[in-house]
Design an enzyme around this catalytic site. Structure first.
Site, short mmCIF file in Angstrom:
data_model
loop_
_atom_site.label_atom_id
_atom_site.label_comp_id
_atom_site.label_asym_id
_atom_site.label_seq_id
_atom_site.Cartn_x
_atom_site.Cartn_y
_atom_site.Cartn_z
CD1 TRP A 12 -2.13 -2.07 0.29
CD2 TRP A 12 -2.95 -1.31 2.24
NE1 TRP A 12 -3.18 -2.89 0.66
CE2 TRP A 12 -3.70 -2.45 1.85
CE3 TRP A 12 -3.29 -0.68 3.44
CZ2 TRP A 12 -4.76 -2.94 2.60
CZ3 TRP A 12 -4.34 -1.17 4.20
CH2 TRP A 12 -5.07 -2.29 3.78
CE LYS A 13 4.79 1.07 -4.18
NZ LYS A 13 5.39 1.47 -5.44
CD GLU A 171 8.58 -4.35 -6.36
OE1 GLU A 171 7.38 -4.40 -6.55
OE2 GLU A 171 9.10 -3.63 -5.49
N GLY A 177 5.13 2.22 -10.77
CA GLY A 177 4.27 3.40 -10.75
C GLY A 177 4.28 4.19 -12.05
N GLY A 238 1.56 -2.48 -6.33
CA GLY A 238 1.46 -1.17 -5.68
C GLY A 238 0.10 -0.55 -5.94
N GLY A 239 0.04 0.34 -6.94
CA GLY A 239 -1.19 1.11 -7.20
C GLY A 239 -2.45 0.26 -7.28
P1 13P Z 1 3.14 -0.30 -8.89
O1 13P Z 1 2.32 -1.56 -8.98
O2 13P Z 1 2.34 0.90 -8.44
O3 13P Z 1 3.94 -0.06 -10.12
O4 13P Z 1 4.21 -0.54 -7.69
C1 13P Z 1 4.95 -1.69 -7.67
C2 13P Z 1 5.66 -1.78 -6.38
O5 13P Z 1 6.54 -1.01 -6.08
C3 13P Z 1 5.25 -2.84 -5.44
O6 13P Z 1 6.13 -2.92 -4.37
#
Ligand code: 13P
Length: 262
Positions: A12-13, A171, A177, A238-239
């Site tokens: 979720w950051k 990653e 992102g 992430g998103g």
């Molecule tokens: P996104 O899916 O938003 O590109 O982020 C990936 C991520 O950093 C998961 O840890």
């Protein structure tokens, strides 16, 4: 057929509120309660761990509680940091180490990532070790070298018997992102090379058992093609992990991909 159970994590950051995160995790846990053949975890911000953990416990579900980072030190004068024992106290079972935002925005070094991996595994928690090259490193033809260096450095002095508790997340920084995911073929190629590094370090059995998941702009529309690659064992999201429908659909894709191999 893949012998490894896929893993899908929702990172979720620094997003959600207590209320939106609670709603999100209820939706995810309920929708995935009966989806087998995929291991799922969510990684909420630190202040919400206890509340989200309580919701997961109520649901007796299969979704595990994760943390986005941890301090490598056990306790003491480290203002603002959080230790592994604190995370365990909050019922956290799995912790990210070396996420690119920590490496490149906060300045974590390979050495710190190694210390964190050892602290996490040493405390009996599971660890997701994140590695991946930047765009400049990729354009310079150094992607595989960077991944190899990060994997070797992070696993220095990590004993073989702890490797069943470790997942590697590839990653590529340029895909995080940005909406530009690695192609399924590029992801497969990077994962296969990381598996060779694991084989060199620990032998073929550990290399075959260790899950290597992909992260970087995974969405419901591209998840299945990426997860179908033979060396891709799920994803770190992430998103798209911030929306119940998207995250659930991605987790289902991983389960479907595993089932299709039977
Ligand atoms: P996104 O899916 O938003 O590109 O982020 C990936 C991520 O950093 C998961 O840890």
């Amino acid at each position: 057929m893949k012998s490894r159970t896929p893993f899908v994590g929702g990172n979720w950051k620094m997003n959600t509120t207590l209320s939106s995160g609670s709603e999100l995790v209820r939706g995810v846990a309920d929708a995935l309660a009966r989806v087998s053949q995929v291991d799922v975890a969510v990684f909420p911000p630190f202040p919400y761990l206890v509340a989200i953990g309580a919701i997961l416990r109520e649901r007796h579900g299969r979704v595990r509680l994760g943390a986005q980072d941890v301090c490598q030190e056990p306790d003491g004068a480290f203002t603002g940091e959080v230790s592994v024992s604190m995370l365990k106290d909050c019922a956290v079972r799995i912790v990210l180490a070396g996420h690119s935002e920590r490496r490149h925005v906060i300045g974590e070094t390979d050495k710190m990532v190694n210390q964190k991996v050892k602290a996490i595994l040493g405390a009996g928690l599971d660890c997701i070790l994140c590695v991946g090259e930047t765009l400049a490193q990729r354009e310079a033809g150094q992607a595989n070298q960077v991944n190899e260096r990060q994997v070797r450095a992070a696993l220095t002095q990590v004993p073989e018997d702890q490797m069943e508790h470790l997942v590697v997340a590839y990653e590529p920084v340029w895909a995080i992102g940005t909406g530009h995911n690695a192609s399924p073929e590029d992801a497969q190629d990077a994962h296969a090379k990381i598996r060779l590094v694991l084989e060199d370090l620990y032998g073929p059995r550990v290399a075959q058992q260790t899950r290597i998941i992909y992260g970087g702009s995974v969405k419901s529309a591209n998840a299945r093609a990426i997860f179908d690659q033979p060396d891709v064992d799920g994803g770190l999201i992430g998103g798209a992990s911030l929306k119940v429908g998207d995250f659930v659909s991605i987790a289902r894709s991983a389960a479907d991909s595993a089932n299709a191999g039977d």
